[in-house]
Design an enzyme around this catalytic site. Sequence first.
Site, PDB file in Angstrom:
ATOM      1  N   HIS A 286      -0.042   3.667  -1.535  1.00 55.36           N
ATOM      2  CA  HIS A 286      -0.745   4.938  -1.746  1.00 55.36           C
ATOM      3  C   HIS A 286       0.242   6.035  -2.158  1.00 55.36           C
ATOM      4  O   HIS A 286      -0.076   6.882  -2.993  1.00 55.36           O
ATOM      5  CB  HIS A 286      -1.445   5.387  -0.454  1.00 55.36           C
ATOM      6  CG  HIS A 286      -2.505   4.450   0.027  1.00 55.36           C
ATOM      7  ND1 HIS A 286      -2.351   3.658   1.134  1.00 55.36           N
ATOM      8  CD2 HIS A 286      -3.740   4.191  -0.453  1.00 55.36           C
ATOM      9  CE1 HIS A 286      -3.438   2.946   1.327  1.00 55.36           C
ATOM     10  NE2 HIS A 286      -4.307   3.237   0.372  1.00 55.36           N
TER      11      HIS A 286
ATOM     12  N   LEU B  88      -2.438   5.271   5.087  1.00 56.74           N
ATOM     13  CA  LEU B  88      -1.637   5.291   3.857  1.00 56.74           C
ATOM     14  C   LEU B  88      -0.310   4.549   4.006  1.00 56.74           C
ATOM     15  O   LEU B  88       0.332   4.625   5.050  1.00 56.74           O
ATOM     16  CB  LEU B  88      -1.371   6.745   3.441  1.00 56.74           C
ATOM     17  CG  LEU B  88      -2.609   7.630   3.267  1.00 56.74           C
ATOM     18  CD1 LEU B  88      -2.198   9.042   2.847  1.00 56.74           C
ATOM     19  CD2 LEU B  88      -3.593   7.043   2.259  1.00 56.74           C
TER      20      LEU B  88
ATOM     21  N   LYS C 116       2.064  -4.464  -0.469  1.00 51.12           N
ATOM     22  CA  LYS C 116       1.735  -3.522   0.613  1.00 51.12           C
ATOM     23  C   LYS C 116       0.222  -3.444   0.729  1.00 51.12           C
ATOM     24  O   LYS C 116      -0.490  -3.359  -0.275  1.00 51.12           O
ATOM     25  CB  LYS C 116       2.256  -2.127   0.276  1.00 51.12           C
ATOM     26  CG  LYS C 116       3.738  -2.069   0.058  1.00 51.12           C
ATOM     27  CD  LYS C 116       4.445  -1.486   1.236  1.00 51.12           C
ATOM     28  CE  LYS C 116       5.929  -1.372   0.934  1.00 51.12           C
ATOM     29  NZ  LYS C 116       6.725  -1.082   2.118  1.00 51.12           N
TER      30      LYS C 116
END
Length: 281
Positions: A35, A31, A182
């Site tokens: 997320h 993550l 990301k």
Amino acid sequence: MQTVQTIDELKQIIEANKNKTIGLVPTMGYLHEGHQALLNRARKENDFVVASIFVNPAQFGPNEDLDRYPRDIERDLKIATEAGVDLIFNPTPEEMYPFESGITIQVGELSTKLCGESRPGHFDGVLKVITKLFNLVQPTKVYFGQKDAQQLAIVETFVHAYNFPVQVVRVQTVREADGLAKSSRNVFLSEVERAEAIHIYKALTLATENWKQTKNVDEAIAVGKAHIEEHTSGKIDYFEVVTYPLLQQVSEHADQLLFATAVFYEKARLIDNILVDIKEV
Ligand code: PAF
């Protein structure tokens, strides 16, 4: 926060919370802030939040990075706890796919473009796991990032076409300070590649700016491609402009245009996109 690995345990907990609104965030783990944005939004909008952490073998091709896909469950659990997740579902592949039914879900047309072209079967595998998660968790809302725009378009269309009783929530792409989207795969970039990769988003920005001025899709694509070729060692998989969500050739009837690209580096293939609202241009 509870963590379960089996479908039976998951079902029991869902049954006990059936009168609540349930937010589902499907993930493959490792993550990052992207997320976290999904988890935070789910936390804000639901009584009960479930996140799945499952590196889904069904969506990886034979020569793709299934074995190398980054995993760090301890760190994931810490991030999920901090985000206020109520339940983590972290099954094994055997738990998720105990037998081969021979019945498949085929995305068809929508999976033949963009990422689907170089990842045959990928989106069929995504819908396979998503369908199981929808049936098991019975979420009120499910959260997807806009970074995976084709995945989002396919899930939205699937839910709409087959009347799944769930609301798909789009969450904007989270970026590093220098603009790089990301991604769990960013860890595979070398230092030089990481520095170059900021030009992916720059190229998309230049292409959208060019299109807003010229309304010429071919010219916009050429501008974007030239920027990537000049500033990075990555190899362009595709750089396209299509309508959203049907991912078709640009026409004057479209409401939204998707400027999307995928670039291969030595050990990672990165994707990014910009969605343009035509009426606001
Ligand atoms: O976007 C992902 O991480 C995966 O495709 C998903 C939606 C969790 C399905 O495995």
